[in-house]
Scaffold this active site. Structure first.
Site, PDB file in Angstrom:
ATOM      1  N   ARG A  75      -8.327  93.232  96.045  1.00  0.00           N
ATOM      2  CA  ARG A  75      -8.373  94.218  94.909  1.00  0.00           C
ATOM      3  C   ARG A  75      -9.544  95.173  94.853  1.00  0.00           C
ATOM      4  NH1 ARG A  75      -4.187  92.948  91.197  1.00  0.00           N
ATOM      5  NH2 ARG A  75      -3.390  91.357  91.074  1.00  0.00           N
ATOM      6  N   GLY A 112       1.083  97.910  94.763  1.00  0.00           N
ATOM      7  CA  GLY A 112       1.105  98.287  93.628  1.00  0.00           C
ATOM      8  C   GLY A 112       0.738  99.612  93.181  1.00  0.00           C
ATOM      9  N   ASN A 113       0.778  99.609  91.493  1.00  0.00           N
ATOM     10  CA  ASN A 113       0.348 100.918  91.280  1.00  0.00           C
ATOM     11  C   ASN A 113      -1.258 101.406  91.249  1.00  0.00           C
ATOM     12  OD1 ASN A 113       2.254 101.648  88.831  1.00  0.00           O
ATOM     13  ND2 ASN A 113       2.006  99.465  88.571  1.00  0.00           N
ATOM     14  N   THR A 115      -3.025 100.393  93.992  1.00  0.00           N
ATOM     15  CA  THR A 115      -2.707 100.717  95.647  1.00  0.00           C
ATOM     16  C   THR A 115      -2.413 102.154  95.727  1.00  0.00           C
ATOM     17  OG1 THR A 115      -2.776  98.417  95.986  1.00  0.00           O
ATOM     18  CG2 THR A 115      -1.614  99.910  97.789  1.00  0.00           C
ATOM     19  N   ASP A 137       5.840  92.765  89.078  1.00  0.00           N
ATOM     20  CA  ASP A 137       5.813  93.423  87.740  1.00  0.00           C
ATOM     21  C   ASP A 137       6.972  94.389  87.621  1.00  0.00           C
ATOM     22  OD1 ASP A 137       3.775  91.720  86.654  1.00  0.00           O
ATOM     23  OD2 ASP A 137       2.267  93.291  87.121  1.00  0.00           O
ATOM     24  N   ARG A 172      10.545  70.138  70.388  1.00  0.00           N
ATOM     25  CA  ARG A 172       9.380  71.008  70.480  1.00  0.00           C
ATOM     26  C   ARG A 172       9.433  72.584  70.579  1.00  0.00           C
ATOM     27  NH1 ARG A 172       6.137  67.046  74.545  1.00  0.00           N
ATOM     28  NH2 ARG A 172       5.302  65.677  73.077  1.00  0.00           N
ATOM     29  N   MET A 179       3.909  86.436  83.948  1.00  0.00           N
ATOM     30  CA  MET A 179       3.052  87.557  84.336  1.00  0.00           C
ATOM     31  C   MET A 179       3.714  88.954  83.831  1.00  0.00           C
ATOM     32  SD  MET A 179       1.403  86.584  87.825  1.00  0.00           S
ATOM     33  CE  MET A 179      -0.119  85.481  87.867  1.00  0.00           C
ATOM     34  N   GLU A 232       2.102  88.468  79.436  1.00  0.00           N
ATOM     35  CA  GLU A 232       0.729  88.061  79.322  1.00  0.00           C
ATOM     36  C   GLU A 232       0.197  89.343  78.849  1.00  0.00           C
ATOM     37  OE1 GLU A 232      -1.283  87.560  83.132  1.00  0.00           O
ATOM     38  OE2 GLU A 232       0.048  88.993  84.148  1.00  0.00           O
ATOM     39  N   ARG A 285       3.739  83.938  92.049  1.00  0.00           N
ATOM     40  CA  ARG A 285       3.383  84.808  93.250  1.00  0.00           C
ATOM     41  C   ARG A 285       3.600  84.381  94.482  1.00  0.00           C
ATOM     42  NH1 ARG A 285       0.922  89.577  92.407  1.00  0.00           N
ATOM     43  NH2 ARG A 285      -0.173  90.073  90.173  1.00  0.00           N
TER      44      ARG A 285
END
Length: 358
Positions: A75, A112-113, A115, A137, A172, A179, A232, A285
């Site tokens: 990244r 992605g974005n 990048t 995503d 429960r 993600m 998330e 992933r």
């Protein structure tokens, strides 16, 4: 001789290797021995540092079913690209220098974005760029779908499926955190596919009282368990009214490990139920790409090779209305594809009683 560079940047996902394979095999099929492919290591970091190597045709065999990326990735925040760091390296200048040193006719970038912002920057700087849309995503503008999304969806759905049996057995409430920081596509689809009772996405701020009302009503109907699928990047109604500065300050004071744990505690305080949290994290992933993503990545890769053949640069390869088409990078960079409020999946979910916490 055509010289083509390939790099993968940002978070890894399923489908990167099939896409790399699609580009390379189509280039070799088109140009034969008159093409040389440079594999650039670890994304933009490799382009900055000059870490690359010529790849033989055999390097692209046997990778169709492999997850991750054979080129490695990292990244490199777009905001830092124009800033000269403590090491004194001018990143943009270094990338251009290494591009020229390899003598590239085109650089193929998978990401992605963030990048794509850097890819557009390099295109503006005069480099010949073609990109492929990668992200679990599915939030990249200009394409109906990104590769990696459906593979991650398979994993996330399987997680929710498995939680159903233990949630039912013990009566429960299970909060599962999927993600998706800024867009809720993955959580929305996984929640519907896995039969979640409550789905929380960034685009629809939640009211905790609405969530506990749903749980209480299910209890009255004799349903002692509930599945709450939380993206998330989900945020509360109160947080949605904050300025960016206020929001960051509020989250900084937050002692919770993640949003899933916060939602779980909020539910615990308002109900008598036993609440548990599951965070599949990077499992989403990992692993082999789904058959759909193998096909999609291959189609994207071969289309990129076609653009290179026709010397059509400055484009991202995208899918629109089931057609693989070139999309101008300038239309993609910096734009987020959020889940729209009129999304038919949301409408379908609501019609079967799914709550979005609002």
């Amino acid at each position: 001789m055509r010289k083509i560079g390939i790099l993968t940047s940002g978070g890894d996902c399923q489908g990167l290797n099939p896409a790399i394979r699609g580009v390379a095999k189509a280039l070799f099929d088109t140009f034969g021995k008159d093409v040389k492919i440079y594999g650039i290591k670890d994304g933009y970091k490799g382009l900055i540092d000059g870490e690359y190597e010529v790849m033989e045709k055999s390097a692209f065999s046997g990778i169709l079913t492999m997850g991750g990326t054979i080129l490695g990735t990292s990244r490199q925040p777009y905001k830092q690209m124009k800033i000269v760091g403590d090491d004194g390296v001018d990143k943009v200048k270094a990338m251009k220098k290494n591009y020229e040193q390899m003598g590239l006719d085109c650089l193929v970038i998978l990401g992605g974005n963030g990048t794509h912002k850097t890819a557009n920057l390099l295109s503006i700087e005069g480099l010949n760029i073609v990109t492929l849309p990668k992200t679990i995503d599915n939030d990249l503008w200009g394409t109906d779908v990104t590769f990696g999304f459906y593979s991650a969806l398979d994993v996330a759905t399987d997680v929710i499926d498995r939680l159903h049996t233990t949630a039912t057995s013990h009566g429960r409430i299970f909060v599962v955190e999927i993600m998706g920081h800024k867009a809720g596509w993955l959580n929305l689809y996984a929640g519907v596919a896995g039969g979640a009772d409550i789905i929380l996405i960034p685009e629809i701020p939640y009211d905790i009282d609405k969530i506990t009302d749903v749980i209480d009503n299910r209890t009255k109907e004799g349903k002692l368990f509930s599945i709450v699928a939380v993206a998330e990047g989900a945020l509360s109604l109160e947080e949605s009214k904050m300025s960016k500065k206020e929001f960051k300050a509020a989250r900084a004071e937050n002692s919770y490990f993640s949003i899933g744990y916060r939602v779980a505690e909020e539910i615990s305080k308002k109900t008598w139920h036993d609440v548990r949290v599951t965070v599949p994290g990077h499992i989403q992933r990992g692993g082999s790409p789904s058959p759909y993503d193998r096909v999609l990545s291959t189609m994207f890769g071969t289309k990129a090779a076609e653009l290179i053949k026709n010397e059509k640069y400055g484009y991202m390869v995208g899918m629109k209305n089931n057609d693989v088409v070139p999309v101008p990078l300038s239309e993609v960079a910096g734009k987020l594809k959020s889940v729209p409020m009129d999304c038919p999946v949301i409408a379908s979910a609501r019609s079967i009683g799914v709550s979005f916490g609002n």
